[in-house]
Structures are given as C-alpha cells and as structure tokens.
Design a protein around this motif. Sequence first.
Motif, PDB file in Angstrom:
ATOM      1  N   GLY A  89       0.858  -1.189   0.050  1.00  0.00           N
ATOM      2  CA  GLY A  89       0.092  -0.075  -0.158  1.00  0.00           C
ATOM      3  C   GLY A  89       0.851   1.415  -0.104  1.00  0.00           C
ATOM      4  O   GLY A  89       0.418   2.243  -0.783  1.00  0.00           O
ATOM      5  N   ASP A  90       1.978   1.148   0.833  1.00  0.00           N
ATOM      6  CA  ASP A  90       2.834   2.580   0.921  1.00  0.00           C
ATOM      7  C   ASP A  90       3.485   2.683  -0.407  1.00  0.00           C
ATOM      8  O   ASP A  90       3.782   3.682  -0.826  1.00  0.00           O
ATOM      9  N   ARG A  91       3.447   1.704  -1.254  1.00  0.00           N
ATOM     10  CA  ARG A  91       4.130   1.819  -2.574  1.00  0.00           C
ATOM     11  C   ARG A  91       3.006   1.946  -3.796  1.00  0.00           C
ATOM     12  O   ARG A  91       3.732   2.331  -4.793  1.00  0.00           O
ATOM     13  N   LYS A  95      -4.650  -1.061  -2.967  1.00  0.00           N
ATOM     14  CA  LYS A  95      -5.445  -0.226  -2.089  1.00  0.00           C
ATOM     15  C   LYS A  95      -6.194  -0.871  -0.982  1.00  0.00           C
ATOM     16  O   LYS A  95      -6.832  -1.902  -1.539  1.00  0.00           O
ATOM     17  N   ARG A  96      -6.360  -0.469   0.188  1.00  0.00           N
ATOM     18  CA  ARG A  96      -7.172  -1.022   1.156  1.00  0.00           C
ATOM     19  C   ARG A  96      -8.581  -0.141   1.346  1.00  0.00           C
ATOM     20  O   ARG A  96      -8.023   1.195   1.551  1.00  0.00           O
ATOM     21  N   GLY A 114       0.254  -1.558  -9.390  1.00  0.00           N
ATOM     22  CA  GLY A 114       0.360  -2.829  -8.847  1.00  0.00           C
ATOM     23  C   GLY A 114       0.569  -3.829  -9.919  1.00  0.00           C
ATOM     24  O   GLY A 114       1.324  -4.801 -10.195  1.00  0.00           O
ATOM     25  N   GLY A 115      -0.312  -3.704 -10.777  1.00  0.00           N
ATOM     26  CA  GLY A 115      -0.519  -4.479 -12.167  1.00  0.00           C
ATOM     27  C   GLY A 115       0.899  -4.345 -12.783  1.00  0.00           C
ATOM     28  O   GLY A 115       1.213  -5.506 -13.420  1.00  0.00           O
ATOM     29  N   ARG A 116       1.254  -3.260 -13.181  1.00  0.00           N
ATOM     30  CA  ARG A 116       2.546  -2.978 -13.741  1.00  0.00           C
ATOM     31  C   ARG A 116       3.819  -3.788 -13.096  1.00  0.00           C
ATOM     32  O   ARG A 116       4.428  -4.223 -13.818  1.00  0.00           O
TER      33      ARG A 116
END
Length: 159
Positions: A89-91, A95-96, A114-116
């Motif tokens: 999440g920090d990166r 997402k939460r 995140g997908g990339r």
Amino acid sequence: MSDATSDMRSADRQDAVARLRHLRTRLLSLAAMHSDRLVNAELARVDARKWHYAVLATLDASGPVSQSELSSRTGIYRSDLVAVINELGDRGLVKRSPNPADQRQNLITLTAQGGRQLLRLDKLLADVEDEVLAPLTLPQREQLARLLTTLVDYHGRKV
C-alpha cells in the motif's frame, strides 16, 4: 596410512555420495534451496519479496478480496499479511478500502501500478525459472510441474 586403507575410505566416500544422490527428498531440498536463493536474490534486487508477488498475483487473478480471504488464498499468516499489505500500500501497489457488504472488513485491490509491477515480477521470475530449469527440456519442465503439483496438493497446500 596404507594404500588399502586410503582406497577403502575413498570407496566409503563414494558410497556415501551415491547414497545421497539417490535420496530423492534430499535432492528435492537441494534444488528448492538453490531456486529459493536465486528467487530471493532477484526479487531483492528490485526491492520485492515472494509474499509481494503472491499478493499481487492473487489479487490479479481474483479481484478485490478481504484480508482474510487473501490470507487463505496465499497461505500467508494474517499477522504477516498485514505488514505485506502495508508495504504494498505504501508503494501504491494495492489499495485497502472498507468492504461495502461488511464494514468490519477491508477489501484489498490491485492498483494499476500494482498490475505493472506484477508484470515486471512475472518477467523476472520467468527468467529465474529459465536459469534454474536450464538443463531440462520443455516436456521435462512440464512433467516436473505436474509432479511437484501432485506432491504439493497431496500434502495439503493447494497450488
């Protein structure tokens, strides 16, 4: 030491080596340790870990899920998963957000970033796999995957 004694010790060592080379569980452990070292080293090079990959790949396959479900699907203990989700999440990789169906739960969602990152990690891990499995032909790699899946499924951890 006599030549006969030296020859006997050499034969004993060869017998021990042969015994070890025929112990399949030992060979499996040695291969797994080598693979694990390479995977960890390559992931560390890009500031990632195996659990990061497991979470990203699971979210990509399943879509948003609760932390509890994500723990079940990845095999990561819930207490450890919180730290992994925080790191991701920090990166900006996950997402939460509150679950609209149950406000007591959070849904974890893969972000576009995140997908990339997952695609980059897929490539990195494919390269490591090619290195680890270099001596095997494609049919042998497929057979190995089937055999390992059989072992893992039998011992209770579904792949």
